[in-house]
Design a protein around this motif. Structure first.
Motif, mmCIF file in Angstrom:
data_model
loop_
_atom_site.group_PDB
_atom_site.id
_atom_site.type_symbol
_atom_site.label_atom_id
_atom_site.label_comp_id
_atom_site.label_asym_id
_atom_site.label_seq_id
_atom_site.Cartn_x
_atom_site.Cartn_y
_atom_site.Cartn_z
ATOM 1 N N ALA A 1 -26.883 10.115 -4.985
ATOM 2 C CA ALA A 1 -26.384 10.901 -3.854
ATOM 3 C C ALA A 1 -26.072 12.324 -4.307
ATOM 4 O O ALA A 1 -26.326 13.275 -3.600
ATOM 5 C CB ALA A 1 -25.142 10.255 -3.275
ATOM 6 N N ARG A 2 -25.533 12.455 -5.539
ATOM 7 C CA ARG A 2 -25.178 13.787 -5.990
ATOM 8 C C ARG A 2 -26.406 14.628 -6.323
ATOM 9 O O ARG A 2 -26.437 15.810 -6.095
ATOM 10 C CB ARG A 2 -24.223 13.704 -7.178
ATOM 11 C CG ARG A 2 -22.780 13.570 -6.688
ATOM 12 C CD ARG A 2 -21.811 13.445 -7.827
ATOM 13 N NE ARG A 2 -21.961 12.144 -8.453
ATOM 14 C CZ ARG A 2 -22.111 11.981 -9.767
ATOM 15 N NH1 ARG A 2 -22.159 13.008 -10.574
ATOM 16 N NH2 ARG A 2 -22.208 10.777 -10.262
ATOM 17 N N VAL B 1 1.039 4.091 -2.987
ATOM 18 C CA VAL B 1 0.690 5.501 -2.784
ATOM 19 C C VAL B 1 1.908 6.380 -3.081
ATOM 20 O O VAL B 1 1.796 7.448 -3.695
ATOM 21 C CB VAL B 1 0.177 5.734 -1.353
ATOM 22 C CG1 VAL B 1 -0.060 7.218 -1.107
ATOM 23 C CG2 VAL B 1 -1.110 4.959 -1.108
ATOM 24 N N THR C 1 -4.284 12.792 0.878
ATOM 25 C CA THR C 1 -4.833 11.572 0.284
ATOM 26 C C THR C 1 -4.633 11.507 -1.225
ATOM 27 O O THR C 1 -4.844 10.465 -1.818
ATOM 28 C CB THR C 1 -6.347 11.440 0.564
ATOM 29 O OG1 THR C 1 -7.045 12.473 -0.148
ATOM 30 C CG2 THR C 1 -6.640 11.562 2.054
ATOM 31 N N TYR D 1 0.832 -1.213 0.000
ATOM 32 C CA TYR D 1 0.000 0.000 0.000
ATOM 33 C C TYR D 1 0.865 1.261 0.000
ATOM 34 O O TYR D 1 0.692 2.160 -0.821
ATOM 35 C CB TYR D 1 -0.918 -0.027 1.230
ATOM 36 C CG TYR D 1 -1.559 1.294 1.579
ATOM 37 C CD1 TYR D 1 -2.558 1.835 0.784
ATOM 38 C CD2 TYR D 1 -1.153 2.004 2.718
ATOM 39 C CE1 TYR D 1 -3.149 3.047 1.100
ATOM 40 C CE2 TYR D 1 -1.734 3.215 3.048
ATOM 41 C CZ TYR D 1 -2.725 3.736 2.235
ATOM 42 O OH TYR D 1 -3.302 4.930 2.558
ATOM 43 N N HIS E 1 -29.274 14.540 -4.844
ATOM 44 C CA HIS E 1 -29.882 15.015 -3.604
ATOM 45 C C HIS E 1 -29.251 16.293 -3.082
ATOM 46 O O HIS E 1 -29.920 17.117 -2.476
ATOM 47 C CB HIS E 1 -29.748 13.943 -2.520
ATOM 48 C CG HIS E 1 -30.681 12.811 -2.742
ATOM 49 N ND1 HIS E 1 -30.309 11.503 -2.562
ATOM 50 C CD2 HIS E 1 -31.970 12.793 -3.137
ATOM 51 C CE1 HIS E 1 -31.349 10.724 -2.830
ATOM 52 N NE2 HIS E 1 -32.362 11.470 -3.183
ATOM 53 N N ASP E 2 -27.955 16.403 -3.297
ATOM 54 C CA ASP E 2 -27.252 17.538 -2.711
ATOM 55 C C ASP E 2 -27.729 18.880 -3.243
ATOM 56 O O ASP E 2 -27.500 19.903 -2.630
ATOM 57 C CB ASP E 2 -25.749 17.396 -2.942
ATOM 58 C CG ASP E 2 -25.178 16.298 -2.078
ATOM 59 O OD1 ASP E 2 -25.783 16.019 -1.024
ATOM 60 O OD2 ASP E 2 -24.158 15.734 -2.453
ATOM 61 N N ALA F 1 -9.516 8.621 -3.976
ATOM 62 C CA ALA F 1 -10.636 8.039 -3.247
ATOM 63 C C ALA F 1 -11.817 8.996 -3.248
ATOM 64 O O ALA F 1 -12.952 8.614 -3.036
ATOM 65 C CB ALA F 1 -10.210 7.738 -1.828
ATOM 66 N N ALA F 2 -11.518 10.262 -3.473
ATOM 67 C CA ALA F 2 -12.572 11.252 -3.360
ATOM 68 C C ALA F 2 -13.192 11.584 -4.710
ATOM 69 O O ALA F 2 -14.045 12.440 -4.818
ATOM 70 C CB ALA F 2 -11.999 12.516 -2.754
ATOM 71 N N ARG G 1 -9.274 15.642 -10.287
ATOM 72 C CA ARG G 1 -8.488 16.033 -9.137
ATOM 73 C C ARG G 1 -7.004 15.871 -9.363
ATOM 74 O O ARG G 1 -6.237 15.786 -8.417
ATOM 75 C CB ARG G 1 -8.896 15.241 -7.905
ATOM 76 C CG ARG G 1 -10.323 15.525 -7.464
ATOM 77 C CD ARG G 1 -10.655 14.709 -6.232
ATOM 78 N NE ARG G 1 -9.718 14.969 -5.151
ATOM 79 C CZ ARG G 1 -9.834 15.933 -4.268
ATOM 80 N NH1 ARG G 1 -10.839 16.754 -4.308
ATOM 81 N NH2 ARG G 1 -8.943 16.077 -3.308
ATOM 82 N N THR H 1 -16.810 7.506 -7.331
ATOM 83 C CA THR H 1 -17.142 6.654 -6.192
ATOM 84 C C THR H 1 -18.549 6.903 -5.671
ATOM 85 O O THR H 1 -18.996 6.238 -4.767
ATOM 86 C CB THR H 1 -16.162 6.879 -5.038
ATOM 87 O OG1 THR H 1 -16.343 8.219 -4.572
ATOM 88 C CG2 THR H 1 -14.730 6.692 -5.470
ATOM 89 N N GLU H 2 -19.238 7.881 -6.211
ATOM 90 C CA GLU H 2 -20.557 8.215 -5.687
ATOM 91 C C GLU H 2 -21.649 7.778 -6.645
ATOM 92 O O GLU H 2 -21.512 7.877 -7.853
ATOM 93 C CB GLU H 2 -20.666 9.724 -5.473
ATOM 94 C CG GLU H 2 -19.967 10.203 -4.236
ATOM 95 C CD GLU H 2 -20.563 9.615 -2.980
ATOM 96 O OE1 GLU H 2 -19.786 9.101 -2.174
ATOM 97 O OE2 GLU H 2 -21.787 9.626 -2.818
ATOM 98 N N PRO I 1 -2.540 8.831 5.581
ATOM 99 C CA PRO I 1 -3.072 7.885 6.559
ATOM 100 C C PRO I 1 -3.107 6.479 5.965
ATOM 101 O O PRO I 1 -2.917 6.301 4.760
ATOM 102 C CB PRO I 1 -4.488 8.401 6.816
ATOM 103 C CG PRO I 1 -4.859 9.115 5.553
ATOM 104 C CD PRO I 1 -3.583 9.658 4.970
ATOM 105 N N GLY I 2 -3.349 5.524 6.799
ATOM 106 C CA GLY I 2 -3.445 4.137 6.356
ATOM 107 C C GLY I 2 -4.280 3.355 7.337
ATOM 108 O O GLY I 2 -4.856 3.932 8.266
ATOM 109 N N GLU J 1 -3.637 17.409 -2.928
ATOM 110 C CA GLU J 1 -3.409 17.732 -1.526
ATOM 111 C C GLU J 1 -1.916 17.763 -1.217
ATOM 112 O O GLU J 1 -1.452 18.576 -0.411
ATOM 113 C CB GLU J 1 -4.145 16.735 -0.630
ATOM 114 C CG GLU J 1 -5.660 16.909 -0.710
ATOM 115 C CD GLU J 1 -6.452 15.819 0.007
ATOM 116 O OE1 GLU J 1 -7.699 15.896 -0.010
ATOM 117 O OE2 GLU J 1 -5.831 14.884 0.571
#
Lengths: 424, 424
Positions: free
Chosen positions: B357-358, B165, B317, B161, B360-361, B347-348, B340, B352-353, B293-294, B321
């Motif tokens: 869900a989008r 990364v 991440t 991992y 609704h926002d 991951a963001a 991005r 992934t969505e 992070p991990g 960033e």
């Protein structure tokens, strides 16, 4: 006061009429409706029900008082909002049957909590204008105390990693007497409830806050789990029996989880997720929020990392850190007889370090210089050590004696080498 | 000034005598020795070498000036420290051979940088009293500019991992023209260098700061890698040729990585680790520190999480960033034509969505209430929607029209249901 505003005798706080009115209001008002809850607070539940259900209209004084309070809360009441809200309430009036609802939940071993009841959880008052008008409950356990309640929430589509960490932290917290609160959903929620039921010692070990009525178990696939939660713990909801959980109600439910808990722990959460919503509510209420990090390649951890970047939420990697979120600093000390807490395979435990690395940490710079100068195998004379370490013979000799006492250096006929500790 | 303190003519800053003296001093003084470096600063390199190597003794004025400066820096000089330090320097005096060292590195395509040289990296001056007296270099690339250098450091025993990364972030940063700096070690360091060599466009694409002399490649297993780094990039060290990397020198090397970089990124680090040491130096120097992070179950991430809990380091991440750590806000905007950043499996990311869900926002609470009330299949009449949504018919009709324009609601003969967008 206008003639419209005189409440019926015996309709004040603590009366049966008040309880009945609040039962009806849970069906009339959508959760989190500031207008509805403020009307109840300003006019009293019985009078508010009369007006909101269209039985009566508010007098000018009543309208003015409501308007003043709402304006003071930063949500001024427009005529249009009032008219449209009345329309909405009117559309539901026909379905009001509070006696039936109370009886229905009573048969299921539940009932209604209203402000002033001994079991009314004071934490929800932190929600201010959006505090619920009443709470339905179902189950054998008491309503948990906020100070000893840890909310553990996260993704429905949890990974094996998220499940495993949830099990470890939730069982640990429950074994220490905390109530583990969650939302009864698939994934992290379910694992949190299960782990708490398996090892919990708290009263209750676990509690679930639902987005719909408590007469049925939702999601249906969790019937057995939620039956067990209601058996040994408690289910809570601000929605009356028969109401279905909608997305809006899920989001509002999250504010209750935050308000009813001493702290919130998010184990896995997608970039946009309900768990982040719960965390947001908790931070707004001044509750501590802990976040379990995960691989940056896992979409299920993206919301966790987002919280860490964009909010005051703190990293939680083990049980002690989770307990440290609780008010009053629960669990800030290590569990007697264990490194960092019971049963938690902590990544930070001493078992992950080589003995060598730990030895070094206790040495002074001089000791380190001499120690590093020592060969592993063939001993060397002191003058050689002096040249390598860059220290004088007096210093090197004194340091060697100190290292020898710690078994880090060994004297031989031909000189010195490292001792048994350093490579054993 | 005493008679002892008169420097030889032509021994001032910028002279060949000065360069030679500093070359010698790199062998005499242990890295980070405040006493040694302060003596050089106060007396000048040539005079400091005379005194430290025992060729001459300092006059009373010289001793006093040194004592005053050291006291001002919070490290008062005791007679005992002075005597012991002289002993240590004396033990090394016999091995001084600066001409040989300069010639030796010159043959290898390297040399010595001293303060005042055009290529002297100004960032190291941020180290104050512990700034190096000189820096040895080896390689074809220039010394990187601090503002465009990102240090990527981490565990020697990196996981798959961590390696993955590191590859993603280091190649991304290098492709954007940054120099990726690291320590040439196994694990994260090696991956960072390799990724930068593979996709780098910076000058140089990568640089390694070593803990020992640059005449040999350390660790030996990295001979090929370090040869490539020195070929297309540059190797740096404050140690002269022939010196071995000791633990003390590794720790001091880390302060150079921090000082030479615009920001430090820690990908994996154990609870106690060199990478944390580098991060600590960077924070002390006011450099931004990013931490990947991990899993909390991975000992290789324990030090990362510790930094997140105990320091101002921020979560990183993805590439954007990471670039955001750099001074001047490099990379704060998204790469044109990508979500991005290039090639980073974020991951963001939007992939992934669920579309649901989008959607609704963007809805208002009223729209959400109506939308939630709409059945997926069998259309229902408006009054039914009013009851479920708790809104009046006027509001519901208006809202349905809005939802219809977004293809979120569909009108049929028998009423309304959700539109094609909401479940497509």
């Amino acid at each position: 006061m206008s003639q419209h505003s005189a409440p019926a005798p015996g309709a004040g706080p603590g009366t049966e009429a008040e309880r009945l009115a609040r039962a009806a209001l849970t069906r009339l008002i959508e959760p989190g409706s500031v207008l509805g809850t403020t009307a109840v607070r300003v006019w009293g539940a019985v009078r508010a029900l009369q007006i909101l259900s269209g039985v009566d209209t508010p007098g000018p004084d009543e309208r003015q008082e409501l308007s003043l309070v709402l304006a003071g809360e930063g949500t001024p009441l427009t005529e249009r909002t009032w008219t449209r809200s009345l329309e909405g309430w009117a559309a539901r009036t026909a379905s009001l049957a509070p006696e039936r609802d109370l009886e229905s939940l009573g048969r299921l071993g539940g009932g209604l909590l209203v402000p002033g009841d001994a079991a009314w959880p004071p934490g929800v008052e932190d929600l201010g204008p959006s505090a619920p008008v009443a709470l339905w409950y179902r189950g054998g356990g008491p309503v948990p105390r906020q100070e000893s309640t840890l909310a553990v929430v996260g993704s429905r589509d949890a990974t094996a990693y998220g499940q495993s960490v949830t099990r470890t932290l939730a069982s640990g917290a429950a074994a220490r007497g905390l109530t583990v609160m969650s939302g009864g959903a698939y994934g992290i929620d379910a694992m949190a409830h299960r782990a708490a039921l398996a090892s919990g010692t708290g009263t209750p070990p676990t509690a679930a806050v639902m987005a719909g009525g408590l007469d049925r178990y939702y999601p249906a696939g969790h019937e057995d789990l939620l039956r067990e939660v209601s058996g040994r713990g408690v289910l809570l909801s601000e929605m009356p029996p028969g109401t279905s959980p909608t997305r809006h109600r899920f989001l509002q439910r999250n504010r209750l989880i935050a308000a009813l808990s001493g702290a919130v722990l998010v184990v896995e959460a997608r970039w946009r997720s309900g768990a982040q919503n719960t965390a947001g509510h908790a931070l707004g209420l001044g509750r501590e929020v802990g976040v379990v990090p995960g691989p940056v390649t896992s979409p299920q951890s993206a919301g966790c990392h987002r919280l860490l970047r964009e909010s005051p939420a703190v990293v939680v990697t083990d049980l002690e850190e989770a307990l440290g979120l609780m008010p009053g600093g629960l669990g800030t000390g290590p569990e007697p007889g264990s490194g960092r807490g019971p049963g938690v395979p902590s990544a930070a435990g001493s078992g992950t370090e080589s003995p060598d690395a730990r030895i070094h940490d206790h040495l002074t710079v001089e000791e380190l210089l001499v120690y590093e100068a020592l060969p592993l195998r063939s001993p060397v004379p002191v003058d050689r050590l002096c040249a390598v370490a860059g220290l004088g013979p007096g210093t090197v000799m004194g340091t060697l004696k100190k290292l020898q006492r710690q078994s880090l250096a060994e004297q031989h006929a031909s000189g010195w080498r490292r001792g048994p500790v350093s490579h054993g």
